[in-house]
Design a protein around this motif. Structure first.
Motif, PDB file in Angstrom:
ATOM      1  N   VAL A 121       2.551   6.735  23.554  1.00 48.36           N
ATOM      2  CA  VAL A 121       1.496   6.632  22.592  1.00 48.36           C
ATOM      3  C   VAL A 121       1.107   5.479  21.885  1.00 48.36           C
ATOM      4  O   VAL A 121       0.023   5.330  21.654  1.00 48.36           O
ATOM      5  CB  VAL A 121       2.059   7.797  21.568  1.00 48.36           C
ATOM      6  N   MET A 122       2.245   4.579  21.640  1.00 47.07           N
ATOM      7  CA  MET A 122       1.912   3.454  20.822  1.00 47.07           C
ATOM      8  C   MET A 122       1.407   2.365  21.756  1.00 47.07           C
ATOM      9  O   MET A 122       0.518   1.629  21.184  1.00 47.07           O
ATOM     10  CB  MET A 122       3.242   2.954  20.295  1.00 47.07           C
ATOM     11  N   ALA A 123       1.404   2.253  22.825  1.00 46.36           N
ATOM     12  CA  ALA A 123       0.806   1.544  23.910  1.00 46.36           C
ATOM     13  C   ALA A 123      -0.813   2.006  23.850  1.00 46.36           C
ATOM     14  O   ALA A 123      -1.482   1.071  23.839  1.00 46.36           O
ATOM     15  CB  ALA A 123       1.306   1.463  25.329  1.00 46.36           C
ATOM     16  N   LEU A 124      -1.055   3.438  23.992  1.00 47.78           N
ATOM     17  CA  LEU A 124      -2.292   3.554  23.982  1.00 47.78           C
ATOM     18  C   LEU A 124      -3.107   3.160  22.481  1.00 47.78           C
ATOM     19  O   LEU A 124      -4.194   2.736  22.646  1.00 47.78           O
ATOM     20  CB  LEU A 124      -2.660   5.066  24.198  1.00 47.78           C
ATOM     21  N   PHE A 125      -2.386   3.323  21.551  1.00 48.70           N
ATOM     22  CA  PHE A 125      -2.771   2.817  20.215  1.00 48.70           C
ATOM     23  C   PHE A 125      -3.017   1.352  20.228  1.00 48.70           C
ATOM     24  O   PHE A 125      -4.195   0.963  19.521  1.00 48.70           O
ATOM     25  CB  PHE A 125      -1.798   3.318  19.093  1.00 48.70           C
TER      26      PHE A 125
END
Length: 275
Positions: A121-125
Motif C-alpha cells: 500500500v505504501m509503495a503504491l502511495f
C-alpha cells in the motif's frame, strides 16, 4: 561443496547487484534503497525456500540494517555539499527514534501478510506521490498546524520501520512542502534515515530473537550475509547517486521508478491476499 556454491552463487550475485543499485538510488533520491532491497530479498529468500512466515520480517529488518552504513555515507557526502539541515535533524530526531524503535519492537506482532500489505500500500502511495504531489499539498495545508513536524516525523518513523526503508520517500516531499529546498531535503533525509534505522534495527533484533525458520546466520530478524553483501555494495555506490543528484534532472528516472513501485506494490498485496 560445488553444489553449495552453485546454489548460493546466483543468490550472492543477485544481492550484490541489489546493493549496488540501492546505493545509487539512496544517494540520488534520498530513499535509503530499502524500497528496492526489501522485495529483492523476499524474492531471493522465496527461491531458497526459507520459512514464508518470517522472510518478510528478515527482509525488512536486514534492509534497515543496510540503511545504516548507506545512509551514513550518503549523509556525509550531502553534508560536504552543505545539504544537511541540522535544525531539522534536531527537531525530527527524537520523534523518529521513538516511533521507529516502537515499529521494530512491534514487528513480530505483525504477520508476513500484514507486512506485505503495509509495504504494498505504501509503495503504491509513494508511486502516486511521485506522479502527483498529493503528500506535498497535504503537508502544505497542514504547515501551520502545531506539532505537525513532530507528528509527521513520528508517523514516518513508524511506517518506515515496518517497511524497511529510510523514510526518504516520505520525508523529502514533507520537507519540501514545509519550504526546504529539494537538495537540502534529500541530504537531510539521508541523515534522518540513519537516525531512523538504528533504533528500528534494535527493535527487529529483539522482536525476532526467538523466531523460527530465519535464514542461516541471522540475529533476530537481521540476516548477516545479506547485510554484508548488500550493505557493502550499497555503501560503495551511494556517493555515485549523490553526484548524480546534483547534476541530473531525475524526472524521467522518477517516472520509471514510480512504475517499478506500482508493480512491486501490487505484487506484494496480491501475494498477501493469496492471489
Amino acid at each position: 561443496m560445488s553444489d553449495l556454491i552453485t546454489q548460493f552463487l546466483p543468490f550472492a550475485i543477485g544481492l550484490a547487484l541489489t546493493g549496488a543499485v540501492s546505493g545509487v538510488m539512496a544517494g540520488l533520491l534520498g530513499i535509503g534503497g530499502g524500497i528496492i532491497m526489501v522485495p529483492a530479498m523476499v524474492f531471493a529468500y522465496q527461491l531458497l525456500g526459507y520459512n514464508p512466515d518470517v522472510i518478510m520480517h528478515v527482509a525488512v529488518g536486514t534492509s534497515l540494517a543496510v540503511i545504516i552504513p548507506t545512509g551514513m555515507r550518503s549523509a556525509r557526502a550531502h553534508d560536504k555539499r552543505g545539504a544537511v539541515d541540522r535544525n531539522i535533524v534536531r527537531l525530527w530526531a527524537p520523534w523518529i527514534v521513538a516511533a521507529s524503535l516502537l515499529g521494530g519492537l512491534m514487528a513480530g506482532l505483525y504477520s508476513a501478510a500484514a507486512l506485505k500489505i503495509i509495504f504494498g500500500v505504501m509503495a503504491l502511495f509513494i508511486a502516486l506521490n511521485m506522479a502527483l504531489p498529493v503528500q506535498r499539498r497535504l503537508m502544505e495545508a497542514l504547515a501551520g498546524v502545531p506539532m505537525v513536524n513532530r507528528v509527521s516525523a513520528a508517523v514516518i518513523g513508524y511506517v518506515s520501520a515496518l517497511m524497511g526503508i529510510g523514510g526518504g520517500s516520505l520525508t523529502v516531499p514533507t520537507l519540501t512542502a514545509f519550504g526546504t529546498p529539494i537538495h537540502t531535503a534529500v541530504g537531510t533525509s539521508s541523515a534522518l534515515g540513519v537516525i531512523l534505522a538504528v533504533p528500528a534495527v534494535i527493535g527487529f533484533i529483539v522482536s525476532g530473537w526467538n523466531a523460527v525458520g530465519t535464514p542461516a546466520l541471522s540475529i533476530g530478524f537481521i540476516n548477516i550475509p545479506s547485510f554484508v553483501l548488500i550493505g557493502g555494495l550499497a555503501t560503495l555506490t551511494a556517493p555515485i547517486g549523490v553526484a548524480l543528484a546534483h547534476r541530473l534532472d531525475a524526472r524521467l528516472l522518477k517516472i520509471v521508478f514510480a512504475i517499478f513501485l506500482i508493480v512491486v506494490g501490487a505484487r506484494m498485496i496480491l501475494q498477501a491476499i493469496g492471489i
